[in-house]
Design an enzyme around this catalytic site. Sequence first.
Site, PDB file in Angstrom:
ATOM      1  CB  CYS A 101      72.911   2.983  43.548  1.00  0.00           C
ATOM      2  SG  CYS A 101      72.584   4.163  42.229  1.00  0.00           S
ATOM      3  CD  GLU A 157      74.153   0.772  34.963  1.00  0.00           C
ATOM      4  OE1 GLU A 157      74.744   1.326  35.908  1.00  0.00           O
ATOM      5  OE2 GLU A 157      74.493   0.917  33.779  1.00  0.00           O
TER       6      GLU A 157
HETATM    7  P1  NAD Z   1      67.294  -6.218  43.916  1.00  0.00           P
HETATM    8  O1  NAD Z   1      68.480  -6.757  43.216  1.00  0.00           O
HETATM    9  O2  NAD Z   1      66.762  -6.939  45.095  1.00  0.00           O
HETATM   10  O3  NAD Z   1      66.063  -6.083  42.889  1.00  0.00           O
HETATM   11  C1  NAD Z   1      66.218  -5.603  41.568  1.00  0.00           C
HETATM   12  C2  NAD Z   1      65.251  -6.338  40.662  1.00  0.00           C
HETATM   13  O4  NAD Z   1      65.556  -7.725  40.685  1.00  0.00           O
HETATM   14  C3  NAD Z   1      63.802  -6.208  41.092  1.00  0.00           C
HETATM   15  O5  NAD Z   1      63.012  -5.957  39.944  1.00  0.00           O
HETATM   16  C4  NAD Z   1      63.477  -7.546  41.726  1.00  0.00           C
HETATM   17  O6  NAD Z   1      62.142  -7.927  41.519  1.00  0.00           O
HETATM   18  C5  NAD Z   1      64.412  -8.510  41.008  1.00  0.00           C
HETATM   19  N1  NAD Z   1      64.842  -9.624  41.851  1.00  0.00           N
HETATM   20  C6  NAD Z   1      65.124  -9.586  43.176  1.00  0.00           C
HETATM   21  N2  NAD Z   1      65.526 -10.801  43.606  1.00  0.00           N
HETATM   22  C7  NAD Z   1      65.499 -11.617  42.524  1.00  0.00           C
HETATM   23  C8  NAD Z   1      65.806 -12.997  42.309  1.00  0.00           C
HETATM   24  N3  NAD Z   1      66.217 -13.766  43.307  1.00  0.00           N
HETATM   25  N4  NAD Z   1      65.675 -13.506  41.072  1.00  0.00           N
HETATM   26  C9  NAD Z   1      65.262 -12.730  40.055  1.00  0.00           C
HETATM   27  N5  NAD Z   1      64.953 -11.422  40.198  1.00  0.00           N
HETATM   28  C10 NAD Z   1      65.070 -10.866  41.402  1.00  0.00           C
HETATM   29  O7  NAD Z   1      67.678  -4.725  44.257  1.00  0.00           O
HETATM   30  P2  NAD Z   1      66.841  -3.715  45.112  1.00  0.00           P
HETATM   31  O8  NAD Z   1      66.830  -4.171  46.529  1.00  0.00           O
HETATM   32  O9  NAD Z   1      65.543  -3.444  44.430  1.00  0.00           O
HETATM   33  O10 NAD Z   1      67.743  -2.404  44.960  1.00  0.00           O
HETATM   34  C11 NAD Z   1      68.829  -2.134  45.800  1.00  0.00           C
HETATM   35  C12 NAD Z   1      70.145  -2.462  45.143  1.00  0.00           C
HETATM   36  O11 NAD Z   1      70.206  -1.928  43.847  1.00  0.00           O
HETATM   37  C13 NAD Z   1      71.312  -1.863  45.885  1.00  0.00           C
HETATM   38  O12 NAD Z   1      72.389  -2.745  45.893  1.00  0.00           O
HETATM   39  C14 NAD Z   1      71.642  -0.632  45.049  1.00  0.00           C
HETATM   40  O13 NAD Z   1      72.949  -0.164  45.191  1.00  0.00           O
HETATM   41  C15 NAD Z   1      71.384  -1.147  43.689  1.00  0.00           C
HETATM   42  N6  NAD Z   1      71.122  -0.057  42.784  1.00  0.00           N
HETATM   43  C16 NAD Z   1      72.022   0.197  41.808  1.00  0.00           C
HETATM   44  C17 NAD Z   1      71.813   1.271  40.957  1.00  0.00           C
HETATM   45  C18 NAD Z   1      72.757   1.599  39.852  1.00  0.00           C
HETATM   46  O14 NAD Z   1      72.380   2.382  38.997  1.00  0.00           O
HETATM   47  N7  NAD Z   1      73.945   1.039  39.811  1.00  0.00           N
HETATM   48  C19 NAD Z   1      70.672   2.070  41.105  1.00  0.00           C
HETATM   49  C20 NAD Z   1      69.789   1.761  42.126  1.00  0.00           C
HETATM   50  C21 NAD Z   1      70.001   0.693  42.957  1.00  0.00           C
END
Ligand code: NAD
Length: 468
Positions: free
Chosen positions: A243, A209
Amino acid sequence: MAYEETVSNLRRSFREGRTRPATFRVSQLEALNKFLEENRNQIMEGLKKDLNKPAFEVELSELSLVKSEINLALNNLSSWMKDENVSKNMATVLDSAFIRKEPYGVVLIMAPWNYPVLLSLVPLIGAIAAGNCVVVKPSEISRHVEKLLADGLPRYLDKDCFAVASAGVDDTKRLLENKFDHIFFTGNPNVGRIIMTAAAKHLTPVTLELGGKNPCYVHDDCDIRTAARRIAWARFFNAGQTCLAPDYVLCSDSIKEKLVSALQTTIHDFYGEDPKKSPDFARIISERHFQRVAALLTCGKIVTGGQSDESERYIAPTILIDVKDSDPVMQEEIFGPILPIFPVSGFDEAVNFINDREKPLAAYVFSSSSQIVHQFLDQTSSGGFCANDGIMHTTIPSLPFGGVGHSGMGMYHGKFSFDTFSHSRACLLRSDGREKLNEMRYPPYDTSRLGFIFYSTETKRKSSCALM
Ligand code: NAD
């Protein structure tokens, strides 16, 4: 390997069949409901500390949606779990053919920080309903909610079947070395690639997602005041950290001024003279994200807002005009309270602009003409679509929620969540009788029998059947 023991304990419970009975699933969903009810205040406080999220927004976008999903699963679980009989061919007409919804096993759910309760718990509801054991990995960035989930959930859910992993990036990488049976990830597309790469090592299926830039086309004929209010609500809810928020507006020069003026009035109506003092406006999650969003204020020309205060991680609701396609604000997902207005000559240019870019999570069109709305729907592609509003399509659990292309793969909400966390097992139950009929397919082969075999197994085209 980190978390090896946690995962293997969960796997043992899964193999013992602990999560399979409907009664167990119901008990855990009810326990989750109890967690929400008994920790309401702490959830409110946690979200206030992490995001200064207004209580009204917490009610609407975190608590109520989670409760609805729990209720929907409880109301429908027995029918979702039922084997689904399917139509058969002549060769199997006396047998039983059905789809069994089987839990995958041990699944990993990874959540982002922007709706940290909603995006941890809604997938969890689907995973529990489908009979899986689960590791939930909330975002470490929304640290108050992370702690709340890590401390709270194990007091309500069966610890042998569900675990919460509090992990930063390095620990998460180690967590991902374990073999899971499904990974459900919500976050940004770059991290999505990391997750998919880790999953590929074990051939683990993934739901991704993701985010992106959601276009919002405002056609000349729409009610500008209504459009402005709905766009502003969807953009500035949770200080733009949604998002599904409209990321940028496309409109013709002929309505640009009117739209900007309506947006200015709306921002004033919603948040008062100084939005910093409004109790209804959230803050940016972290210092790093504050810096990233504040840097986007240098693009184009600010016509409203533009103020920021690093000490509070405050960025005012901001409207930008005169932005260039090459500006960072038009290149990267904004994920903050900034709305650029990008001029196009009209409908065709708007559609081309959208189709020249990655497929978004949501696409929005505002028009009073149903012809324009349908043309926009037919000529663009996105995870979800909403005409004359923003975000609202996600409140209907009978609609799937998910992206397409760069905005993700897979879907959830309601029954779609149950299906996402279930394997559809193809089942045929035959008896050991009627062997004479089966002998036709055994060697030594006799081609004269093929006609009968084809007759009993092949699907004929309806039109050619009708001709016969
Ligand atoms: P993110 O990808 O940085 O983090 C998401 C998860 O991944 C967290 O639990 C984090 O700990 C983990 N993570 C981060 N970097 C990592 C790595 N290098 N290796 C392994 N795990 C890692 O996202 P965010 O900053 O928390 O959220 C914002 C993003 O999420 C935006 O792009 C937003 O559009 C998207 N988002 C999408 C939806 C949807 O339903 N499609 C909903 C909310 C947010």
